[in-house]
Design a protein around this motif. Structure first.
Motif, PDB file in Angstrom:
ATOM      1  N   ASN A  92      23.661  42.969   2.621  1.00  0.00           N
ATOM      2  CA  ASN A  92      24.289  42.603   3.894  1.00  0.00           C
ATOM      3  C   ASN A  92      25.438  41.650   3.579  1.00  0.00           C
ATOM      4  O   ASN A  92      25.719  41.395   2.398  1.00  0.00           O
ATOM      5  CB  ASN A  92      23.284  42.028   4.896  1.00  0.00           C
ATOM      6  CG  ASN A  92      22.531  40.844   4.324  1.00  0.00           C
ATOM      7  OD1 ASN A  92      23.107  40.077   3.562  1.00  0.00           O
ATOM      8  ND2 ASN A  92      21.263  40.715   4.675  1.00  0.00           N
ATOM      9  N   LYS A  93      26.054  41.110   4.601  1.00  0.00           N
ATOM     10  CA  LYS A  93      27.255  40.286   4.383  1.00  0.00           C
ATOM     11  C   LYS A  93      27.004  39.147   3.390  1.00  0.00           C
ATOM     12  O   LYS A  93      27.787  38.883   2.496  1.00  0.00           O
ATOM     13  CB  LYS A  93      27.706  39.690   5.718  1.00  0.00           C
ATOM     14  CG  LYS A  93      28.887  40.402   6.336  1.00  0.00           C
ATOM     15  CD  LYS A  93      29.310  39.622   7.564  1.00  0.00           C
ATOM     16  CE  LYS A  93      30.267  40.437   8.403  1.00  0.00           C
ATOM     17  NZ  LYS A  93      30.473  39.795   9.709  1.00  0.00           N
ATOM     18  N   SER A  94      25.875  38.459   3.580  1.00  0.00           N
ATOM     19  CA  SER A  94      25.615  37.272   2.763  1.00  0.00           C
ATOM     20  C   SER A  94      25.221  37.617   1.338  1.00  0.00           C
ATOM     21  O   SER A  94      25.445  36.832   0.416  1.00  0.00           O
ATOM     22  CB  SER A  94      24.526  36.415   3.421  1.00  0.00           C
ATOM     23  OG  SER A  94      23.371  37.211   3.590  1.00  0.00           O
ATOM     24  N   THR A 151      20.369  46.076   8.018  1.00  0.00           N
ATOM     25  CA  THR A 151      21.658  46.020   8.718  1.00  0.00           C
ATOM     26  C   THR A 151      22.026  44.555   8.907  1.00  0.00           C
ATOM     27  O   THR A 151      21.144  43.712   9.061  1.00  0.00           O
ATOM     28  CB  THR A 151      21.573  46.705  10.102  1.00  0.00           C
ATOM     29  OG1 THR A 151      20.414  46.239  10.754  1.00  0.00           O
ATOM     30  CG2 THR A 151      21.543  48.202   9.966  1.00  0.00           C
ATOM     31  N   ASP A 152      23.308  44.300   8.874  1.00  0.00           N
ATOM     32  CA  ASP A 152      23.756  42.921   9.005  1.00  0.00           C
ATOM     33  C   ASP A 152      23.566  42.455  10.449  1.00  0.00           C
ATOM     34  O   ASP A 152      23.945  43.171  11.383  1.00  0.00           O
ATOM     35  CB  ASP A 152      25.227  42.834   8.591  1.00  0.00           C
ATOM     36  CG  ASP A 152      25.628  41.409   8.344  1.00  0.00           C
ATOM     37  OD1 ASP A 152      25.518  40.983   7.174  1.00  0.00           O
ATOM     38  OD2 ASP A 152      26.011  40.727   9.319  1.00  0.00           O
ATOM     39  N   PRO A 153      23.003  41.254  10.642  1.00  0.00           N
ATOM     40  CA  PRO A 153      22.771  40.789  12.029  1.00  0.00           C
ATOM     41  C   PRO A 153      24.059  40.624  12.818  1.00  0.00           C
ATOM     42  O   PRO A 153      24.065  40.749  14.047  1.00  0.00           O
ATOM     43  CB  PRO A 153      22.063  39.455  11.850  1.00  0.00           C
ATOM     44  CG  PRO A 153      22.109  39.123  10.412  1.00  0.00           C
ATOM     45  CD  PRO A 153      22.468  40.336   9.648  1.00  0.00           C
ATOM     46  N   ASP A 154      25.185  40.366  12.118  1.00  0.00           N
ATOM     47  CA  ASP A 154      26.460  40.151  12.834  1.00  0.00           C
ATOM     48  C   ASP A 154      27.059  41.447  13.373  1.00  0.00           C
ATOM     49  O   ASP A 154      27.446  41.532  14.539  1.00  0.00           O
ATOM     50  CB  ASP A 154      27.487  39.496  11.902  1.00  0.00           C
ATOM     51  CG  ASP A 154      27.108  38.056  11.592  1.00  0.00           C
ATOM     52  OD1 ASP A 154      26.211  37.534  12.280  1.00  0.00           O
ATOM     53  OD2 ASP A 154      27.692  37.490  10.651  1.00  0.00           O
ATOM     54  N   ASP A 155      27.176  42.421  12.486  1.00  0.00           N
ATOM     55  CA  ASP A 155      27.888  43.649  12.912  1.00  0.00           C
ATOM     56  C   ASP A 155      26.984  44.881  12.981  1.00  0.00           C
ATOM     57  O   ASP A 155      27.451  45.969  13.348  1.00  0.00           O
ATOM     58  CB  ASP A 155      29.088  43.919  11.993  1.00  0.00           C
ATOM     59  CG  ASP A 155      28.693  44.012  10.533  1.00  0.00           C
ATOM     60  OD1 ASP A 155      27.491  44.143  10.238  1.00  0.00           O
ATOM     61  OD2 ASP A 155      29.601  43.958   9.666  1.00  0.00           O
ATOM     62  N   ARG A 157      25.832  46.692  10.641  1.00  0.00           N
ATOM     63  CA  ARG A 157      26.243  47.747   9.696  1.00  0.00           C
ATOM     64  C   ARG A 157      25.448  47.635   8.392  1.00  0.00           C
ATOM     65  O   ARG A 157      24.989  46.562   8.005  1.00  0.00           O
ATOM     66  CB  ARG A 157      27.730  47.634   9.385  1.00  0.00           C
ATOM     67  CG  ARG A 157      28.607  47.628  10.625  1.00  0.00           C
ATOM     68  CD  ARG A 157      30.056  47.673  10.274  1.00  0.00           C
ATOM     69  NE  ARG A 157      30.536  49.041  10.314  1.00  0.00           N
ATOM     70  CZ  ARG A 157      31.737  49.418   9.893  1.00  0.00           C
ATOM     71  NH1 ARG A 157      32.556  48.538   9.385  1.00  0.00           N
ATOM     72  NH2 ARG A 157      32.105  50.676   9.981  1.00  0.00           N
TER      73      ARG A 157
END
Lengths: 195, 181
Positions: A92-94, A151-155, A157
């Motif tokens: 994910n993003k992080s 999935t990323d919590p922000d987007d 995706r």
């Protein structure tokens, strides 16, 4: 020169002409094979175009992950792709900063697998042709599905990292070629695939 | 040392046979190592390494039989050098023509190229045997027209001698003289 020797000599010349033609044809095919091996490599003529991970609602439900592989054959010979194998890691993003670190990515590993079909007509790419090949694997273990479900919590995706190996053979020659190290990672992520 | 036209003609012919033999040997040598690229099957590697060099060099020796044994040895060395050179040029042709940059990208593997090098060592003694054997058989079976004329002349002279000797034995009073040669 003896007349019998003349006859043998003419025969010998004919045999060597035949040999020269055979050698020329063999070297031509050998060169064409070398060209195929040299040209069908990532990223120019071989790339992972898309990775499809469906939305996961239930960890007990089987999930089919699909990769689309774009193959361009600019050579003089037809090729038959017979196996695509791939491994997938999910970020994910992080966590995506770990993508380039082989030691760190192990915790994000989901599974390896792929498909092979030795004479599927869709996997035959003629000289000068182009194809998008589909390979998929079904994940059935809830534990693996849980790793996949990141999935990323922000987007919302997915950020999958895929490494793939492709095996193909040149149709008229039959010598297998393995292309390793095809990779795919989209830092911006991919939307869950919902057909 | 001057070279007359006849010597040049014979040497050119010997070079032609050598080159033809080298092409044939190189083709079979290359194709037997890489049969998958060839339009025709030529059999096992053993055939190309053992049987073919003897056969081809035998024919070369047969056709160039008017030369002495030291020249035949030179011909066999030339035959091996040219054929091995052609075979290795064929192996490295994609790299020479710039299709691939690194030898590792060639369709042939390192093992195949090494076994070609070792196999080519077997060709030399077999080729030598073949050319000398071909020369020996060719000198008996396929002598050149000049040699045939020389042999006929010798036979003729020997017959004359025999006739003269027989005549002398029949007529002991005739003065002993040698026939004109």
């Amino acid at each position: 020169m003896n007349k019998y020797a003349t006859v043998i000599g003419i025969g010998f010349i004919l045999v060597s002409v035949f040999s020269a033609v055979t050698l020329a044809m063999t070297v031509d095919m050998y060169g064409a094979f070398a060209e195929t091996k040299a040209k069908i490599v990532p990223p120019t003529n071989l790339s992972i175009k898309e990775v499809r991970v469906p939305p996961i609602y239930n960890l007990d439900e089987d999930i089919r992950v699909t990769i689309l592989l774009s193959v361009n054959n600019p050579t003089r010979l037809d090729i038959q792709v017979y196996s695509i194998e791939f491994s997938i890691w999910m970020f994910n993003k992080s966590t995506s900063e770990h993508v380039g670190n082989p030691q760190a990515i192990e915790q994000f590993y989901v599974f390896s697998g792929g498909s092979s079909d030795y004479d599927h007509p869709d996997f035959l790419i003629p000289s000068g042709g182009q194809a998008v090949l589909e390979s998929w694997l079904t994940v059935t273990t809830p534990l693996k599905i849980a790793v996949l479900n990141t999935t990323d919590p922000d987007d919302g995706r997915y950020r999958p990292l895929v490494y793939a190996d492709l095996r193909y053979e040149v149709v008229d020659i039959g010598v297998p070629i393995t292309v390793r190290g095809l990779s795919y990672f989209e830092p911006l992520g991919v939307d869950p695939y919902d057909p | 040392m001057t070279l007359d036209r006849e010597s040049v003609y014979r040497a050119s012919l010997a070079l032609l046979w050598t080159f033809c033999g080298a092409i044939t040997m190189a083709t079979f040598f290359f194709v037997s190592f890489f049969p998958e690229y060839s339009p025709f099957a030529v059999g096992e590697i053993g055939f190309s390494i053992l049987f073919l060099p003897i056969t081809v060099s035998f024919v070369v020796g047969l056709l160039a039989n008017e030369f002495d044994v030291p020249v035949m040895v030179l011909i066999s060395i030339l035959l091996v050098i040219i054929s091995v050179a052609i075979a290795f040029l064929a192996v490295y042709s994609p790299q020479i023509s710039g299709i691939v940059v690194d030898a590792g990208d060639l369709p042939s593997t390192d093992e195949q190229r090494m076994s070609m090098v070792f196999s080519s060592l077997f060709i030399m003694p077999l080729t030598l045997i073949g050319t000398v054997l071909g020369k020996a058989v060719g000198a008996v079976v396929l002598p050149s027209e000049e040699e045939l004329m020389e042999r006929r002349w010798l036979v003729e002279r020997t017959r004359e001698w025999h006739a003269a000797l027989a005549k002398r034995d029949e007529d002991p009073e005739e003065p002993k003289s040698r026939p004109e040669s």
